[in-house]
Enzyme design. Structure first.
Site, PDB file in Angstrom:
ATOM      1  CG  ASN A 152       5.924  53.949  20.723  1.00  0.00           C
ATOM      2  OD1 ASN A 152       5.839  52.866  20.127  1.00  0.00           O
ATOM      3  ND2 ASN A 152       5.542  54.096  21.983  1.00  0.00           N
ATOM      4  CG  HIS A 175       6.522  48.388  30.792  1.00  0.00           C
ATOM      5  ND1 HIS A 175       5.651  47.655  31.587  1.00  0.00           N
ATOM      6  CD2 HIS A 175       5.780  48.867  29.773  1.00  0.00           C
ATOM      7  CE1 HIS A 175       4.450  47.691  31.056  1.00  0.00           C
ATOM      8  NE2 HIS A 175       4.488  48.419  29.951  1.00  0.00           N
ATOM      9  N   GLY A 210       0.381  55.721  33.865  1.00  0.00           N
ATOM     10  CA  GLY A 210      -0.982  56.240  34.063  1.00  0.00           C
ATOM     11  C   GLY A 210      -1.576  56.020  35.443  1.00  0.00           C
ATOM     12  CB  VAL A 211      -2.577  52.993  37.330  1.00  0.00           C
ATOM     13  CG1 VAL A 211      -3.235  52.707  38.661  1.00  0.00           C
ATOM     14  CG2 VAL A 211      -3.472  52.556  36.172  1.00  0.00           C
ATOM     15  CG  ASN A 248      -2.376  60.333  36.725  1.00  0.00           C
ATOM     16  OD1 ASN A 248      -2.097  61.495  37.026  1.00  0.00           O
ATOM     17  ND2 ASN A 248      -2.019  59.776  35.578  1.00  0.00           N
ATOM     18  CD  GLU A 269       7.992  54.196  28.361  1.00  0.00           C
ATOM     19  OE1 GLU A 269       6.912  54.780  28.614  1.00  0.00           O
ATOM     20  OE2 GLU A 269       8.055  53.034  27.954  1.00  0.00           O
ATOM     21  NE  ARG A 307       7.825  50.888  23.518  1.00  0.00           N
ATOM     22  CZ  ARG A 307       6.633  50.348  23.667  1.00  0.00           C
ATOM     23  NH1 ARG A 307       5.620  50.750  22.914  1.00  0.00           N
ATOM     24  NH2 ARG A 307       6.429  49.422  24.564  1.00  0.00           N
ATOM     25  N   GLY A 358      -0.742  48.339  30.191  1.00  0.00           N
ATOM     26  CA  GLY A 358       0.111  47.199  30.508  1.00  0.00           C
ATOM     27  C   GLY A 358       0.847  47.567  31.780  1.00  0.00           C
ATOM     28  NE  ARG A 386      -0.977  42.868  27.377  1.00  0.00           N
ATOM     29  CZ  ARG A 386      -0.060  43.830  27.424  1.00  0.00           C
ATOM     30  NH1 ARG A 386       0.803  43.889  28.414  1.00  0.00           N
ATOM     31  NH2 ARG A 386       0.013  44.718  26.471  1.00  0.00           N
TER      32      ARG A 386
HETATM   33  P1  ADP Z   1      -0.225  52.868  28.260  1.00  0.00           P
HETATM   34  O1  ADP Z   1       0.946  53.718  27.813  1.00  0.00           O
HETATM   35  O2  ADP Z   1       0.146  51.534  28.768  1.00  0.00           O
HETATM   36  O3  ADP Z   1      -1.398  52.875  27.341  1.00  0.00           O
HETATM   37  P2  ADP Z   1      -0.632  54.796  30.413  1.00  0.00           P
HETATM   38  O4  ADP Z   1       0.635  54.813  31.150  1.00  0.00           O
HETATM   39  O5  ADP Z   1      -1.024  56.008  29.655  1.00  0.00           O
HETATM   40  O6  ADP Z   1      -0.773  53.503  29.544  1.00  0.00           O
HETATM   41  O7  ADP Z   1      -1.786  54.456  31.454  1.00  0.00           O
HETATM   42  C1  ADP Z   1      -3.084  54.180  31.073  1.00  0.00           C
HETATM   43  C2  ADP Z   1      -3.864  53.764  32.291  1.00  0.00           C
HETATM   44  O8  ADP Z   1      -3.742  54.772  33.288  1.00  0.00           O
HETATM   45  C3  ADP Z   1      -5.350  53.581  32.023  1.00  0.00           C
HETATM   46  O9  ADP Z   1      -5.803  52.373  32.598  1.00  0.00           O
HETATM   47  C4  ADP Z   1      -5.951  54.751  32.747  1.00  0.00           C
HETATM   48  O10 ADP Z   1      -7.184  54.455  33.263  1.00  0.00           O
HETATM   49  C5  ADP Z   1      -4.998  54.944  33.895  1.00  0.00           C
HETATM   50  N1  ADP Z   1      -5.189  56.251  34.513  1.00  0.00           N
HETATM   51  C6  ADP Z   1      -4.997  57.457  33.971  1.00  0.00           C
HETATM   52  N2  ADP Z   1      -5.367  58.413  34.852  1.00  0.00           N
HETATM   53  C7  ADP Z   1      -5.807  57.779  35.957  1.00  0.00           C
HETATM   54  C8  ADP Z   1      -6.350  58.197  37.200  1.00  0.00           C
HETATM   55  N3  ADP Z   1      -6.533  59.464  37.450  1.00  0.00           N
HETATM   56  N4  ADP Z   1      -6.682  57.252  38.090  1.00  0.00           N
HETATM   57  C9  ADP Z   1      -6.529  55.959  37.810  1.00  0.00           C
HETATM   58  N5  ADP Z   1      -6.053  55.507  36.663  1.00  0.00           N
HETATM   59  C10 ADP Z   1      -5.692  56.393  35.744  1.00  0.00           C
END
Ligand code: ADP
Length: 406
Positions: free
Chosen positions: A7, A180, A332-333, A336, A389, A91, A212, A241
Protein backbone atom coordinates in the site's frame (compact mmCIF):
# COMPACT_ATOMS: atom_id res chain seq x y z
CA UNK A 1 1.70 -19.32 -2.60
CA UNK A 2 3.23 -16.20 -0.98
CA UNK A 3 1.75 -12.82 -1.82
CA UNK A 4 3.36 -9.49 -1.00
CA UNK A 5 0.72 -6.81 -0.44
CA UNK A 6 1.83 -3.19 -0.86
CA UNK A 7 0.00 0.00 0.00
CA UNK A 8 2.11 2.86 -1.34
CA UNK A 9 1.37 6.38 -0.16
CA UNK A 10 3.22 9.55 -1.14
CA UNK A 11 5.81 9.16 1.63
CA UNK A 12 5.11 5.71 3.02
CA UNK A 13 4.85 2.06 2.00
CA UNK A 14 2.84 -0.38 4.11
CA UNK A 15 3.45 -4.07 3.44
CA UNK A 16 2.36 -7.57 4.39
CA UNK A 17 3.71 -10.88 3.18
CA UNK A 18 1.01 -13.55 3.35
CA UNK A 19 1.28 -17.30 2.98
CA UNK A 20 -1.97 -18.17 1.25
CA UNK A 21 -2.50 -21.85 2.10
CA UNK A 22 -3.38 -20.90 5.65
CA UNK A 23 -3.81 -17.18 4.89
CA UNK A 24 -1.16 -16.38 7.48
CA UNK A 25 0.80 -13.15 7.77
CA UNK A 26 4.52 -14.00 7.64
CA UNK A 27 5.76 -10.44 8.10
CA UNK A 28 4.32 -6.96 7.98
CA UNK A 29 5.25 -3.37 8.61
CA UNK A 30 5.79 -0.01 7.04
CA UNK A 31 8.41 2.37 5.76
CA UNK A 32 7.56 5.97 6.51
CA UNK A 33 9.11 9.39 5.88
CA UNK A 34 10.40 8.29 2.46
CA UNK A 35 12.56 11.00 0.92
CA UNK A 36 12.56 13.07 4.11
CA UNK A 37 16.22 12.45 4.95
CA UNK A 38 15.64 9.96 7.71
CA UNK A 39 13.14 7.24 6.91
CA UNK A 40 11.86 4.79 9.48
CA UNK A 41 11.02 1.15 8.92
CA UNK A 42 8.93 -0.96 11.25
CA UNK A 43 9.12 -4.66 10.53
CA UNK A 44 7.24 -7.33 12.42
CA UNK A 45 7.15 -11.10 12.19
CA UNK A 46 5.17 -13.48 14.40
CA UNK A 47 7.84 -13.29 17.06
CA UNK A 48 9.69 -10.04 16.76
CA UNK A 49 9.62 -6.40 15.90
CA UNK A 50 12.46 -4.43 14.36
CA UNK A 51 12.59 -0.65 14.05
CA UNK A 52 15.33 0.96 11.97
CA UNK A 53 16.08 4.41 10.66
CA UNK A 54 18.09 3.93 7.48
CA UNK A 55 19.34 7.08 5.78
CA UNK A 56 19.41 5.76 2.23
CA UNK A 57 15.67 5.52 1.55
CA UNK A 58 15.07 8.26 -0.96
CA UNK A 59 12.16 6.93 -3.01
CA UNK A 60 9.67 4.07 -3.38
CA UNK A 61 12.20 1.82 -5.14
CA UNK A 62 14.75 2.05 -2.32
CA UNK A 63 11.94 1.60 0.22
CA UNK A 64 10.63 -1.58 -1.42
CA UNK A 65 14.20 -2.81 -1.92
CA UNK A 66 14.73 -2.36 1.82
CA UNK A 67 11.53 -4.27 2.58
CA UNK A 68 12.70 -7.13 0.33
CA UNK A 69 16.06 -7.20 2.11
CA UNK A 70 14.30 -7.38 5.49
CA UNK A 71 12.16 -10.27 4.20
CA UNK A 72 15.06 -12.18 2.64
CA UNK A 73 18.27 -11.26 4.43
CA UNK A 74 17.71 -9.85 7.92
CA UNK A 75 17.92 -11.61 11.27
CA UNK A 76 14.12 -11.88 10.99
CA UNK A 77 14.03 -13.09 7.38
CA UNK A 78 10.97 -15.15 6.50
CA UNK A 79 11.87 -16.21 2.94
CA UNK A 80 15.12 -17.10 1.16
CA UNK A 81 14.87 -14.88 -1.90
CA UNK A 82 12.45 -12.96 -4.11
CA UNK A 83 11.77 -16.28 -5.88
CA UNK A 84 9.61 -17.05 -2.85
CA UNK A 85 7.31 -14.13 -3.66
CA UNK A 86 4.76 -15.47 -6.14
CA UNK A 87 2.94 -12.22 -6.84
CA UNK A 88 2.51 -8.67 -5.58
CA UNK A 89 -0.89 -7.11 -4.89
CA UNK A 90 -1.17 -3.33 -4.76
CA UNK A 91 -3.82 -1.26 -3.14
CA UNK A 92 -4.74 1.31 -5.79
CA UNK A 93 -6.93 4.19 -4.71
CA UNK A 94 -8.69 5.14 -7.94
CA UNK A 95 -9.76 2.92 -10.79
CA UNK A 96 -12.23 5.42 -12.22
CA UNK A 97 -14.93 3.81 -14.34
CA UNK A 98 -12.42 1.41 -15.87
CA UNK A 99 -12.26 -1.18 -13.12
CA UNK A 100 -15.16 -2.89 -11.38
CA UNK A 101 -12.86 -5.58 -10.02
CA UNK A 102 -9.22 -6.35 -9.35
CA UNK A 103 -6.87 -6.66 -12.33
CA UNK A 104 -3.49 -8.12 -13.20
CA UNK A 105 -1.36 -5.19 -14.26
CA UNK A 106 -0.48 -5.36 -17.93
CA UNK A 107 0.32 -2.50 -20.32
CA UNK A 108 -3.35 -1.71 -20.90
CA UNK A 109 -4.22 -1.63 -17.20
CA UNK A 110 -1.10 0.42 -16.47
CA UNK A 111 -2.13 2.99 -19.10
CA UNK A 112 -5.62 3.22 -17.58
CA UNK A 113 -4.11 3.77 -14.13
CA UNK A 114 -2.26 6.73 -15.52
CA UNK A 115 -5.45 8.05 -17.08
CA UNK A 116 -6.98 7.99 -13.58
CA UNK A 117 -4.30 10.31 -12.11
CA UNK A 118 -6.41 13.48 -12.51
CA UNK A 119 -9.12 11.79 -10.40
CA UNK A 120 -6.69 11.03 -7.54
CA UNK A 121 -3.68 13.31 -8.03
CA UNK A 122 -2.27 12.64 -4.55
CA UNK A 123 -2.79 8.90 -4.40
CA UNK A 124 -2.54 7.21 -7.80
CA UNK A 125 0.98 8.52 -8.62
CA UNK A 126 2.28 6.92 -5.41
CA UNK A 127 0.53 3.63 -6.26
CA UNK A 128 2.09 3.74 -9.75
CA UNK A 129 5.53 4.40 -8.23
CA UNK A 130 5.09 1.21 -6.21
CA UNK A 131 4.18 -0.76 -9.35
CA UNK A 132 7.22 0.68 -11.18
CA UNK A 133 9.51 -0.14 -8.26
CA UNK A 134 8.38 -3.77 -8.16
CA UNK A 135 8.82 -3.96 -11.96
CA UNK A 136 12.39 -2.79 -11.49
CA UNK A 137 13.25 -5.00 -8.51
CA UNK A 138 11.35 -8.16 -9.47
CA UNK A 139 10.82 -7.89 -13.23
CA UNK A 140 9.21 -11.30 -13.68
CA UNK A 141 6.74 -11.24 -10.81
CA UNK A 142 3.00 -10.85 -11.51
CA UNK A 143 1.42 -7.71 -10.10
CA UNK A 144 -2.26 -7.02 -9.43
CA UNK A 145 -4.15 -3.83 -8.66
CA UNK A 146 -7.00 -3.88 -6.14
CA UNK A 147 -8.98 -0.66 -6.33
CA UNK A 148 -10.66 1.27 -3.52
CA UNK A 149 -13.32 2.36 -5.98
CA UNK A 150 -14.04 -1.00 -7.67
CA UNK A 151 -16.66 -2.38 -5.27
CA UNK A 152 -18.77 0.76 -5.72
CA UNK A 153 -18.83 0.51 -9.51
CA UNK A 154 -22.09 -1.41 -9.10
CA UNK A 155 -23.85 1.81 -8.04
CA UNK A 156 -26.68 2.79 -10.39
CA UNK A 157 -26.73 6.20 -12.08
CA UNK A 158 -29.37 7.33 -9.57
CA UNK A 159 -26.74 6.93 -6.85
CA UNK A 160 -23.68 8.22 -8.63
CA UNK A 161 -24.84 11.16 -10.74
CA UNK A 162 -24.69 14.60 -9.15
CA UNK A 163 -27.35 17.08 -10.27
CA UNK A 164 -24.79 19.21 -12.11
CA UNK A 165 -24.93 20.02 -15.82
CA UNK A 166 -24.48 16.65 -17.50
CA UNK A 167 -21.38 17.80 -19.40
CA UNK A 168 -19.49 18.02 -16.08
CA UNK A 169 -19.84 14.25 -15.79
CA UNK A 170 -19.38 13.54 -19.47
CA UNK A 171 -16.31 15.75 -19.95
CA UNK A 172 -14.52 15.18 -16.63
CA UNK A 173 -16.03 12.05 -15.09
CA UNK A 174 -17.29 14.08 -12.13
CA UNK A 175 -19.58 11.62 -10.33
CA UNK A 176 -19.71 9.64 -7.11
CA UNK A 177 -17.02 6.94 -7.08
CA UNK A 178 -16.81 6.05 -3.40
CA UNK A 179 -13.74 4.71 -1.60
CA UNK A 180 -12.84 2.11 1.08
CA UNK A 181 -14.48 -0.38 -1.31
CA UNK A 182 -12.17 -3.23 -0.36
CA UNK A 183 -13.11 -2.80 3.29
CA UNK A 184 -16.88 -2.43 2.69
CA UNK A 185 -16.80 -5.52 0.47
CA UNK A 186 -14.87 -7.57 3.03
CA UNK A 187 -16.98 -6.72 6.08
CA UNK A 188 -20.31 -7.06 4.23
CA UNK A 189 -19.32 -10.53 2.98
CA UNK A 190 -18.00 -11.49 6.40
CA UNK A 191 -21.25 -10.30 8.04
CA UNK A 192 -23.30 -12.55 5.73
CA UNK A 193 -20.93 -15.43 6.52
CA UNK A 194 -21.26 -14.87 10.28
CA UNK A 195 -25.05 -14.55 9.95
CA UNK A 196 -24.95 -17.85 8.07
CA UNK A 197 -27.00 -16.32 5.27
CA UNK A 198 -26.71 -15.82 1.55
CA UNK A 199 -25.46 -12.24 0.89
CA UNK A 200 -27.93 -12.04 -2.00
CA UNK A 201 -30.79 -11.81 0.49
CA UNK A 202 -29.27 -9.23 2.86
CA UNK A 203 -29.49 -5.47 3.17
CA UNK A 204 -26.38 -4.36 5.06
CA UNK A 205 -25.06 -0.92 6.00
CA UNK A 206 -21.30 -0.95 6.53
CA UNK A 207 -19.67 1.87 8.52
CA UNK A 208 -15.91 2.15 7.94
CA UNK A 209 -14.86 4.61 10.64
CA UNK A 210 -11.13 5.26 10.50
CA UNK A 211 -9.32 8.53 10.13
CA UNK A 212 -11.16 8.74 6.84
CA UNK A 213 -14.69 7.40 7.19
CA UNK A 214 -17.49 6.24 4.93
CA UNK A 215 -20.79 4.37 5.00
CA UNK A 216 -22.04 2.03 2.29
CA UNK A 217 -25.42 0.51 1.49
CA UNK A 218 -24.73 -3.08 0.43
CA UNK A 219 -27.89 -4.58 -1.05
CA UNK A 220 -27.70 -8.24 -2.03
CA UNK A 221 -23.91 -8.22 -1.80
CA UNK A 222 -23.37 -5.23 -4.10
CA UNK A 223 -22.81 -1.57 -3.34
CA UNK A 224 -25.95 0.49 -3.95
CA UNK A 225 -24.63 3.76 -2.54
CA UNK A 226 -21.81 5.15 -0.46
CA UNK A 227 -21.11 8.37 1.37
CA UNK A 228 -17.74 9.32 -0.14
CA UNK A 229 -18.16 10.86 -3.55
CA UNK A 230 -16.02 12.24 -6.36
CA UNK A 231 -13.30 12.52 -3.72
CA UNK A 232 -13.00 11.14 -0.18
CA UNK A 233 -14.16 14.51 1.19
CA UNK A 234 -17.91 13.91 1.03
CA UNK A 235 -20.05 12.24 3.67
CA UNK A 236 -19.20 11.67 7.31
CA UNK A 237 -17.38 13.93 9.74
CA UNK A 238 -13.76 12.65 9.67
CA UNK A 239 -10.48 13.28 11.46
CA UNK A 240 -9.69 16.42 9.50
CA UNK A 241 -12.25 16.37 6.64
CA UNK A 242 -15.58 18.13 6.87
CA UNK A 243 -17.77 15.61 5.04
CA UNK A 244 -21.12 16.96 3.79
CA UNK A 245 -21.49 20.72 3.68
CA UNK A 246 -23.46 23.20 1.61
CA UNK A 247 -21.40 23.40 -1.61
CA UNK A 248 -21.77 27.19 -1.54
CA UNK A 249 -19.60 27.43 1.59
CA UNK A 250 -16.22 27.10 -0.20
CA UNK A 251 -17.26 29.85 -2.62
CA UNK A 252 -18.37 32.08 0.24
CA UNK A 253 -15.05 31.54 2.04
CA UNK A 254 -13.08 32.15 -1.11
CA UNK A 255 -14.78 35.53 -1.49
CA UNK A 256 -14.91 36.64 2.14
CA UNK A 257 -11.45 35.40 3.22
CA UNK A 258 -9.77 35.88 -0.14
CA UNK A 259 -8.62 32.28 -0.17
CA UNK A 260 -7.03 30.51 -3.11
CA UNK A 261 -8.42 27.19 -4.35
CA UNK A 262 -5.49 25.41 -2.62
CA UNK A 263 -6.25 27.16 0.66
CA UNK A 264 -9.91 26.17 0.52
CA UNK A 265 -8.87 22.62 -0.33
CA UNK A 266 -6.63 22.54 2.73
CA UNK A 267 -9.34 24.05 4.94
CA UNK A 268 -11.88 21.40 3.93
CA UNK A 269 -9.52 18.39 3.84
CA UNK A 270 -6.95 19.10 6.53
CA UNK A 271 -8.36 21.65 8.94
CA UNK A 272 -11.98 20.56 9.30
CA UNK A 273 -13.79 17.56 10.78
CA UNK A 274 -12.90 16.67 14.36
CA UNK A 275 -9.76 18.77 14.08
CA UNK A 276 -11.69 21.83 12.92
CA UNK A 277 -14.43 21.53 15.52
CA UNK A 278 -11.78 21.22 18.26
CA UNK A 279 -10.00 24.34 16.95
CA UNK A 280 -6.99 22.30 15.88
CA UNK A 281 -6.50 20.61 19.23
CA UNK A 282 -7.52 17.01 18.44
CA UNK A 283 -7.69 14.76 15.45
CA UNK A 284 -7.68 11.39 17.19
CA UNK A 285 -11.10 10.12 18.29
CA UNK A 286 -9.52 8.61 21.43
CA UNK A 287 -8.84 12.15 22.69
CA UNK A 288 -12.43 13.18 21.99
CA UNK A 289 -13.76 10.06 23.70
CA UNK A 290 -11.61 10.53 26.84
CA UNK A 291 -12.91 14.07 27.23
CA UNK A 292 -16.48 13.02 26.50
CA UNK A 293 -16.27 10.75 29.55
CA UNK A 294 -14.84 13.66 31.55
CA UNK A 295 -17.97 15.61 30.48
CA UNK A 296 -16.00 18.18 28.52
CA UNK A 297 -18.81 20.09 26.72
CA UNK A 298 -16.88 20.77 23.51
CA UNK A 299 -15.79 17.15 23.01
CA UNK A 300 -19.29 15.94 23.93
CA UNK A 301 -20.68 18.11 21.17
CA UNK A 302 -18.04 16.89 18.69
CA UNK A 303 -18.79 13.22 19.39
CA UNK A 304 -22.52 13.91 19.11
CA UNK A 305 -22.10 15.65 15.75
CA UNK A 306 -19.87 12.81 14.57
CA UNK A 307 -22.42 10.15 15.56
CA UNK A 308 -25.45 12.11 14.36
CA UNK A 309 -24.00 12.23 10.84
CA UNK A 310 -23.47 8.45 10.83
CA UNK A 311 -27.03 7.92 12.09
CA UNK A 312 -28.46 10.12 9.33
CA UNK A 313 -26.71 8.00 6.73
CA UNK A 314 -27.99 4.78 8.29
CA UNK A 315 -31.54 6.16 8.07
CA UNK A 316 -31.01 7.33 4.49
CA UNK A 317 -29.54 4.02 3.35
CA UNK A 318 -32.23 1.94 5.06
CA UNK A 319 -34.70 4.01 3.03
CA UNK A 320 -32.59 3.68 -0.14
CA UNK A 321 -32.54 -0.12 0.19
CA UNK A 322 -36.15 -0.36 1.39
CA UNK A 323 -35.11 -2.31 4.46
CA UNK A 324 -32.27 -3.22 6.75
CA UNK A 325 -30.92 -6.50 8.10
CA UNK A 326 -27.57 -5.56 9.58
CA UNK A 327 -25.26 -2.67 10.42
CA UNK A 328 -21.51 -3.34 10.53
CA UNK A 329 -18.92 -1.20 12.31
CA UNK A 330 -15.28 -1.48 11.27
CA UNK A 331 -11.87 0.31 11.17
CA UNK A 332 -10.14 2.19 14.02
CA UNK A 333 -13.18 3.89 15.55
CA UNK A 334 -15.80 1.34 14.44
CA UNK A 335 -13.90 -1.59 15.95
CA UNK A 336 -12.68 0.12 19.11
CA UNK A 337 -15.25 2.62 20.29
CA UNK A 338 -18.27 1.22 22.18
CA UNK A 339 -19.49 4.76 22.95
CA UNK A 340 -19.55 5.74 19.27
CA UNK A 341 -21.57 2.62 18.41
CA UNK A 342 -23.91 3.32 21.33
CA UNK A 343 -24.52 6.97 20.44
CA UNK A 344 -25.17 5.99 16.83
CA UNK A 345 -27.42 3.00 17.54
CA UNK A 346 -29.42 3.76 20.69
CA UNK A 347 -31.87 6.14 18.95
CA UNK A 348 -32.43 3.62 16.13
CA UNK A 349 -34.83 1.38 18.06
CA UNK A 350 -37.57 2.38 15.61
CA UNK A 351 -35.70 0.45 12.90
CA UNK A 352 -35.85 -2.72 15.00
CA UNK A 353 -32.33 -2.40 16.31
CA UNK A 354 -31.48 -2.93 19.96
CA UNK A 355 -27.90 -2.88 21.16
CA UNK A 356 -26.75 -5.30 23.86
CA UNK A 357 -24.69 -2.96 26.05
CA UNK A 358 -22.61 -5.73 27.56
CA UNK A 359 -21.67 -7.21 24.19
CA UNK A 360 -21.05 -3.72 22.82
CA UNK A 361 -18.71 -2.88 25.69
CA UNK A 362 -16.88 -6.19 25.20
CA UNK A 363 -15.92 -5.09 21.68
CA UNK A 364 -13.26 -2.83 23.19
CA UNK A 365 -9.69 -1.90 22.23
CA UNK A 366 -7.33 -4.87 22.19
CA UNK A 367 -10.16 -7.41 22.40
CA UNK A 368 -9.92 -8.42 18.74
CA UNK A 369 -13.69 -8.86 19.02
CA UNK A 370 -15.61 -10.05 16.00
CA UNK A 371 -19.31 -10.65 16.37
CA UNK A 372 -22.84 -9.41 16.98
CA UNK A 373 -23.49 -6.77 19.63
CA UNK A 374 -27.29 -6.66 19.55
CA UNK A 375 -29.86 -8.25 21.86
CA UNK A 376 -31.00 -11.75 20.86
CA UNK A 377 -34.43 -10.46 19.74
CA UNK A 378 -33.11 -7.40 17.88
CA UNK A 379 -34.52 -7.67 14.35
CA UNK A 380 -31.56 -5.80 12.88
CA UNK A 381 -28.12 -7.16 13.84
CA UNK A 382 -25.30 -4.80 14.69
CA UNK A 383 -21.89 -6.32 14.08
CA UNK A 384 -18.33 -5.37 14.92
CA UNK A 385 -16.05 -6.86 12.28
CA UNK A 386 -12.33 -6.01 12.09
CA UNK A 387 -11.56 -5.08 8.51
CA UNK A 388 -8.78 -6.83 6.62
CA UNK A 389 -8.04 -5.08 3.35
CA UNK A 390 -4.65 -6.79 2.98
CA UNK A 391 -6.27 -10.21 3.06
CA UNK A 392 -8.73 -9.21 0.32
CA UNK A 393 -5.87 -7.84 -1.80
CA UNK A 394 -3.89 -11.07 -1.30
CA UNK A 395 -6.91 -13.27 -2.09
CA UNK A 396 -7.76 -11.32 -5.25
CA UNK A 397 -4.13 -11.38 -6.38
CA UNK A 398 -3.88 -15.12 -5.80
CA UNK A 399 -7.11 -15.76 -7.70
CA UNK A 400 -6.00 -13.64 -10.68
CA UNK A 401 -2.59 -15.28 -10.85
CA UNK A 402 -4.06 -18.78 -10.63
CA UNK A 403 -6.59 -17.99 -13.33
CA UNK A 404 -3.82 -16.71 -15.61
CA UNK A 405 -1.69 -19.82 -15.04
CA UNK A 406 -4.52 -22.24 -15.76
P1 ADP B 1 -6.80 4.97 8.86
O1 ADP B 1 -6.43 3.63 8.26
O2 ADP B 1 -7.90 5.67 8.17
O3 ADP B 1 -5.64 5.84 9.22
P2 ADP B 1 -7.72 3.51 11.21
O4 ADP B 1 -8.74 2.59 10.71
O5 ADP B 1 -6.45 2.95 11.73
O6 ADP B 1 -7.46 4.69 10.21
O7 ADP B 1 -8.39 4.38 12.36
C1 ADP B 1 -7.77 5.47 12.94
C2 ADP B 1 -8.75 6.14 13.87
O8 ADP B 1 -9.22 5.17 14.81
C3 ADP B 1 -8.13 7.27 14.68
O9 ADP B 1 -8.98 8.40 14.67
C4 ADP B 1 -8.08 6.68 16.06
O10 ADP B 1 -8.26 7.63 17.03
C5 ADP B 1 -9.28 5.78 16.07
N1 ADP B 1 -9.21 4.84 17.19
C6 ADP B 1 -8.31 3.87 17.40
N2 ADP B 1 -8.56 3.28 18.59
C7 ADP B 1 -9.63 3.90 19.12
C8 ADP B 1 -10.35 3.78 20.34
N3 ADP B 1 -9.99 2.91 21.24
N4 ADP B 1 -11.40 4.59 20.53
C9 ADP B 1 -11.74 5.50 19.62
N5 ADP B 1 -11.09 5.68 18.48
C10 ADP B 1 -10.05 4.90 18.23
Amino acid sequence: MNILVLNCGSSSVKFQLLEMTKEQVMAKGLVERIGAGQARIKYKTGTDKIVREPAEITDHTTAIDYIIRMLTASEQQVIESTDDIDAVGHRVVHGGESFAGSMLIDDEVYAKLQECIPLAPLHNPANIKGIDAVGELMPTVDQAGVFDTAFHQSMPRTSYLYALPLWVYERYGVRRYGFHGTSHRYVAARCAELEGRDPAGLKIITCHLGNGASVAAVDGGISLDTSMGFTPLEGLVMGSRCGDIDPAIPLFLQREENLSAEEVDSLLNRQSGVKGLSEGEFIDMRDIEDRYFEKDPRCTEILEIYCYRIRKYIGAYAAAMGGLDAVVFTAGVGENSPITRKLVCDPLGFLGLELDDEANDAAAPGSGFEGRVTAADSRVGVWVIPTNEELVIARDTKELVEKQRR
